[in-house]
Motif scaffolding. Structure first.
Motif, PDB file in Angstrom:
ATOM      1  N   SER A  47       0.853  -1.197   0.000  1.00 31.17           N
ATOM      2  CA  SER A  47       0.000   0.000   0.000  1.00 31.17           C
ATOM      3  C   SER A  47       0.885   1.242   0.000  1.00 31.17           C
ATOM      4  O   SER A  47       1.892   1.289   0.700  1.00 31.17           O
ATOM      5  CB  SER A  47      -0.890   0.021   1.237  1.00 31.17           C
ATOM      6  OG  SER A  47      -1.728  -1.090   1.220  1.00 31.17           O
ATOM      7  N   SER A  52      -1.816   2.750  -7.797  1.00 32.89           N
ATOM      8  CA  SER A  52      -2.958   3.470  -8.364  1.00 32.89           C
ATOM      9  C   SER A  52      -2.494   4.714  -9.113  1.00 32.89           C
ATOM     10  O   SER A  52      -3.097   5.097 -10.125  1.00 32.89           O
ATOM     11  CB  SER A  52      -3.933   3.869  -7.255  1.00 32.89           C
ATOM     12  OG  SER A  52      -4.401   2.724  -6.602  1.00 32.89           O
ATOM     13  N   VAL A  53      -1.430   5.328  -8.611  1.00 32.27           N
ATOM     14  CA  VAL A  53      -0.882   6.510  -9.292  1.00 32.27           C
ATOM     15  C   VAL A  53      -0.443   6.112 -10.699  1.00 32.27           C
ATOM     16  O   VAL A  53      -0.705   6.826 -11.674  1.00 32.27           O
ATOM     17  CB  VAL A  53       0.310   7.088  -8.482  1.00 32.27           C
ATOM     18  CG1 VAL A  53       1.042   8.155  -9.283  1.00 32.27           C
ATOM     19  CG2 VAL A  53      -0.186   7.662  -7.165  1.00 32.27           C
ATOM     20  N   ARG A  56      -3.366   5.831 -12.941  1.00 30.75           N
ATOM     21  CA  ARG A  56      -3.892   7.152 -13.316  1.00 30.75           C
ATOM     22  C   ARG A  56      -3.065   7.813 -14.415  1.00 30.75           C
ATOM     23  O   ARG A  56      -3.580   8.623 -15.183  1.00 30.75           O
ATOM     24  CB  ARG A  56      -3.941   8.063 -12.084  1.00 30.75           C
ATOM     25  CG  ARG A  56      -5.113   7.732 -11.206  1.00 30.75           C
ATOM     26  CD  ARG A  56      -5.067   8.412  -9.877  1.00 30.75           C
ATOM     27  NE  ARG A  56      -6.232   8.004  -9.135  1.00 30.75           N
ATOM     28  CZ  ARG A  56      -7.326   8.761  -8.972  1.00 30.75           C
ATOM     29  NH1 ARG A  56      -7.356   9.971  -9.430  1.00 30.75           N
ATOM     30  NH2 ARG A  56      -8.370   8.296  -8.320  1.00 30.75           N
ATOM     31  N   MET A  93     -12.131   1.977 -17.298  1.00 32.90           N
ATOM     32  CA  MET A  93     -11.471   1.895 -15.995  1.00 32.90           C
ATOM     33  C   MET A  93     -12.478   1.507 -14.913  1.00 32.90           C
ATOM     34  O   MET A  93     -13.599   2.020 -14.877  1.00 32.90           O
ATOM     35  CB  MET A  93     -10.819   3.231 -15.643  1.00 32.90           C
ATOM     36  CG  MET A  93     -10.208   3.242 -14.258  1.00 32.90           C
ATOM     37  SD  MET A  93      -8.641   4.083 -14.188  1.00 32.90           S
ATOM     38  CE  MET A  93      -8.267   3.949 -12.444  1.00 32.90           C
ATOM     39  N   PHE A  95     -12.827   1.670 -11.009  1.00 34.53           N
ATOM     40  CA  PHE A  95     -12.221   2.339  -9.857  1.00 34.53           C
ATOM     41  C   PHE A  95     -12.378   1.505  -8.589  1.00 34.53           C
ATOM     42  O   PHE A  95     -13.304   0.696  -8.478  1.00 34.53           O
ATOM     43  CB  PHE A  95     -12.866   3.703  -9.646  1.00 34.53           C
ATOM     44  CG  PHE A  95     -12.462   4.721 -10.679  1.00 34.53           C
ATOM     45  CD1 PHE A  95     -11.389   5.567 -10.471  1.00 34.53           C
ATOM     46  CD2 PHE A  95     -13.147   4.813 -11.880  1.00 34.53           C
ATOM     47  CE1 PHE A  95     -11.007   6.495 -11.428  1.00 34.53           C
ATOM     48  CE2 PHE A  95     -12.781   5.737 -12.847  1.00 34.53           C
ATOM     49  CZ  PHE A  95     -11.710   6.582 -12.616  1.00 34.53           C
ATOM     50  N   GLN A  96     -11.491   1.783  -7.656  1.00 31.70           N
ATOM     51  CA  GLN A  96     -11.516   1.054  -6.380  1.00 31.70           C
ATOM     52  C   GLN A  96     -12.868   1.211  -5.683  1.00 31.70           C
ATOM     53  O   GLN A  96     -13.403   0.267  -5.119  1.00 31.70           O
ATOM     54  CB  GLN A  96     -10.391   1.569  -5.471  1.00 31.70           C
ATOM     55  CG  GLN A  96     -10.291   0.813  -4.162  1.00 31.70           C
ATOM     56  CD  GLN A  96      -9.086   1.248  -3.350  1.00 31.70           C
ATOM     57  OE1 GLN A  96      -8.199   1.926  -3.852  1.00 31.70           O
ATOM     58  NE2 GLN A  96      -9.054   0.858  -2.093  1.00 31.70           N
ATOM     59  N   SER A  97     -13.419   2.427  -5.756  1.00 33.36           N
ATOM     60  CA  SER A  97     -14.695   2.682  -5.075  1.00 33.36           C
ATOM     61  C   SER A  97     -15.888   2.365  -5.989  1.00 33.36           C
ATOM     62  O   SER A  97     -17.011   2.721  -5.652  1.00 33.36           O
ATOM     63  CB  SER A  97     -14.758   4.153  -4.671  1.00 33.36           C
ATOM     64  OG  SER A  97     -14.649   4.967  -5.820  1.00 33.36           O
ATOM     65  N   ALA A  99     -17.151   3.871  -8.153  1.00 30.43           N
ATOM     66  CA  ALA A  99     -17.405   5.192  -8.751  1.00 30.43           C
ATOM     67  C   ALA A  99     -18.637   5.219  -9.642  1.00 30.43           C
ATOM     68  O   ALA A  99     -18.658   5.873 -10.682  1.00 30.43           O
ATOM     69  CB  ALA A  99     -16.169   5.678  -9.528  1.00 30.43           C
ATOM     70  N   LEU A 100     -19.682   4.504  -9.220  1.00 30.40           N
ATOM     71  CA  LEU A 100     -20.956   4.610  -9.937  1.00 30.40           C
ATOM     72  C   LEU A 100     -21.620   5.920  -9.526  1.00 30.40           C
ATOM     73  O   LEU A 100     -21.521   6.316  -8.357  1.00 30.40           O
ATOM     74  CB  LEU A 100     -21.866   3.436  -9.574  1.00 30.40           C
ATOM     75  CG  LEU A 100     -21.352   2.044  -9.934  1.00 30.40           C
ATOM     76  CD1 LEU A 100     -22.247   0.977  -9.320  1.00 30.40           C
ATOM     77  CD2 LEU A 100     -21.266   1.860 -11.438  1.00 30.40           C
ATOM     78  N   ASP A 173      -8.518  -0.769 -10.668  1.00 28.30           N
ATOM     79  CA  ASP A 173      -7.833  -0.285  -9.474  1.00 28.30           C
ATOM     80  C   ASP A 173      -8.395  -1.037  -8.267  1.00 28.30           C
ATOM     81  O   ASP A 173      -9.525  -0.789  -7.855  1.00 28.30           O
ATOM     82  CB  ASP A 173      -8.056   1.223  -9.318  1.00 28.30           C
ATOM     83  CG  ASP A 173      -7.201   1.818  -8.211  1.00 28.30           C
ATOM     84  OD1 ASP A 173      -6.407   1.072  -7.604  1.00 28.30           O
ATOM     85  OD2 ASP A 173      -7.337   3.028  -7.951  1.00 28.30           O
TER      86      ASP A 173
END
Lengths: 255, 271
Positions: A47, A52-53, A56, A93, A95-97, A99-100, A173
């Motif tokens: 971590s 993740s960078v 991106r 992509m 996303f980890q979250s 992102a919906l 991610d």
């Protein structure tokens, strides 16, 4: 109306000397990586090491301080400057979250880009959306809001959203962050199935080594801002790199 | 996704250092708001295709502000009459109509409704966009080649800019009638309601209403662009969203007052 035909193509990804710092603190210190068309590459690392960078930079949400990114033979900045209609391939992509968009239903989320482009009829959009949701086994959730879905379902809806644009490259991610082992396995199967049905190149950032080992063609280990090694999963056990060995041991994958 | 390195910020030392950092921050916010304003103006023609989203935002802004706005205007009109009557004992009560009319149309209507819009709808905009920024929804739009300014900011900007003048007219109307109600029923006020309105129409001209509408237009832009700016620059989790929302409201209030002064000064002495 016929279901959309599966694609069987991916694009190459080439990273050369990618450097990125935040307020003078280097995170990426010269990342070199080559991903073949249709390959599944997992990037693992501790971590905060910039996995993740790195993702991106590849999708263009951030611009590297130095280095070059080429996707499908096109320099990334040139690709980003193209209008959506001009782009020779698409990048999705996850996303980890997830992102919906919270205010949109699952179907609206999945079909968002198609509707915004306006190049498909409503019937076509509905068919593509239905197909994408079937692929991630979320048929029947079209009218639900993201808040009504479980964590695993949200992730799968996010994958369906990426699939709906028929991408040649999919970036993930931490697709299994916060998911239990059963759901993690489910996501792994889904990623493998996407390769079979679509052939898209897939890059997965994860610290879940069992997932990486089960789905990836190669595993790149990111350490101290560089790719420490990039090896096929079967060679994990024989790795001499201390971080890889530590990952293998901590994941319970050792002998 | 968090990268520890991103959390490291150079903290300025001493009073001058903090003052300088604060000024730079102010300039940065103003710069970002200006850039967002320009980008939003460029996106406005797309409203023709995004009528549903714009309509949704107009309804949202309107319903957020309508009832509380009406209540506020009613009491402001009523208080204005009583307070003025108390202060002008020796001048005569026939000035009540012009005072309520001019105050509501030129100043209180636009400023109070703008504050209300910034506090209710504006804070919601900042919180919503802040949450979308923190949880990567804005980035998700970007990866889908969807411009967040066109998709999210422009409908809110148009909604606030179109709705505020209507809300101001509504507030003017209710405020003036609130004053009239007090004139009609308060035994301390001897002015007939007919004279209240007659004197008001002598003093309040179309030009005054136009100045109020100009203010409403500008304030509507401020009360949407500032919250959207703070929403899009949100960092961190729930704490970041809360900080953005608070800052958005405070900055909106300040910039509304600054623009109020600018418009008052520019229209000073206009016939």
């Amino acid at each position: 109306m016929a279901e959309p035909t599966p694609k069987t193509r991916g694009v190459t990804v080439l990273l050369e000397g990618i450097r990125k710092s935040y307020e003078g603190v280097p995170v990426l210190r010269g990342v070199d990586l080559e991903v073949a068309a249709g390959e599944i590459l997992a990037i693992v690392g501790q971590s905060g090491t910039g996995k993740s960078v790195l993702l991106r930079q590849i999708i263009g949400l951030e611009r590297p301080d130095a280095g070059r990114i080429t996707v499908g033979g096109v320099e990334l900045q040139r690709y980003l400057a193209m209008s959506p209609e001009e782009k020779p391939f698409r990048i999705g992509m996850v996303f980890q979250s997830a992102a919906l968009l919270a205010s949109l239903t699952v179907a609206e989320n999945v079909s968002l880009r198609l509707r915004e482009r306006g190049r498909h009829s409503p019937a076509e959009v509905a068919a593509i959306t239905r197909h994408a949701l079937q692929q991630v086994e979320l048929a029947g959730t079209e009218e639900k809001l993201p808040s009504e879905l479980s964590g695993g379902m949200r992730k799968r809806a996010s994958i369906a959203r990426a699939l709906a644009i028929e991408p040649e490259l999919i970036l993930y991610d931490e697709p299994t962050a916060d998911l239990d082992p059963i759901l993690t396995e489910e996501i792994g199967r889904l990623i493998a199935r996407i390769r079979t049905t679509r052939g898209a190149t897939q890059i997965i950032v994860t610290h879940n080594l069992p997932l990486a080992r089960s789905v990836a063609d190669r595993i790149a280990v990111l350490a101290e801002g560089r790719i420490a090694e990039c090896i096929p999963p079967r060679e994990l056990g024989a790795s001499r790199h201390p971080l890889t060995r530590e990952f293998v041991r901590a994941s319970g994958l050792g002998a | 996704m968090a990268v520890e390195a991103m959390g490291h910020r150079l903290s300025p030392q001493g009073f001058l250092g903090r003052l300088g950092a604060g000024l730079l921050d102010v300039l940065q916010v103003l710069g970002e708001a200006t850039l967002l304003f320009v980008a939003t103006l460029r996106a406005v023609p797309a409203a023709l295709h995004d009528r549903a989203r714009v309509g949704t935002q107009i309804v949202r802004v309107g319903t957020d502000t309508l009832w509380i706005g009406g209540l506020l205007a009613l009491f402001v009109g009523m208080v204005l009459v009583v307070q003025t009557a108390d202060q002008i004992e020796n001048v005569g009560q026939d000035i009540l109509g012009p005072i309520v009319g001019l105050a509501m149309t030129k100043e209180l209507g636009p400023v109070l409704m703008a504050f209300l819009l910034a506090g209710r709808a504006g804070s919601a905009m900042a919180a919503e966009l802040g949450s979308m920024t923190v949880y990567d929804e804005i980035n998700a739009l970007r990866t889908m080649d969807i411009d967040p300014v066109r998709f999210l900011v422009m409908p809110r900007f148009i909604a606030a800019t179109v709705t505020l003048p209507i809300l101001v007219l509504y507030a003017d109307f209710i405020g003036v009638w609130g004053g009239a109600a007090v004139v009609a029923v308060d035994p301390a006020i001897t002015l007939p309601v007919r004279s209240y309105f007659a004197r008001m129409f002598e003093w309040v001209h179309f030009r005054d209403i136009l100045i109020g509408m100009t203010k409403a237009l500008v304030f509507g832009m401020v009360a949407s662009i500032v919250p959207c700016t703070f929403g899009l620059r949100t960092k961190g989790g729930a704490e970041g969203i809360a900080a953005s929302t608070t800052s958005a409201v405070v900055w909106s209030f300040i910039l509304i007052l600054v623009w109020d002064f600018v418009i008052v000064r520019l229209t000073f002495g206009l016939d």
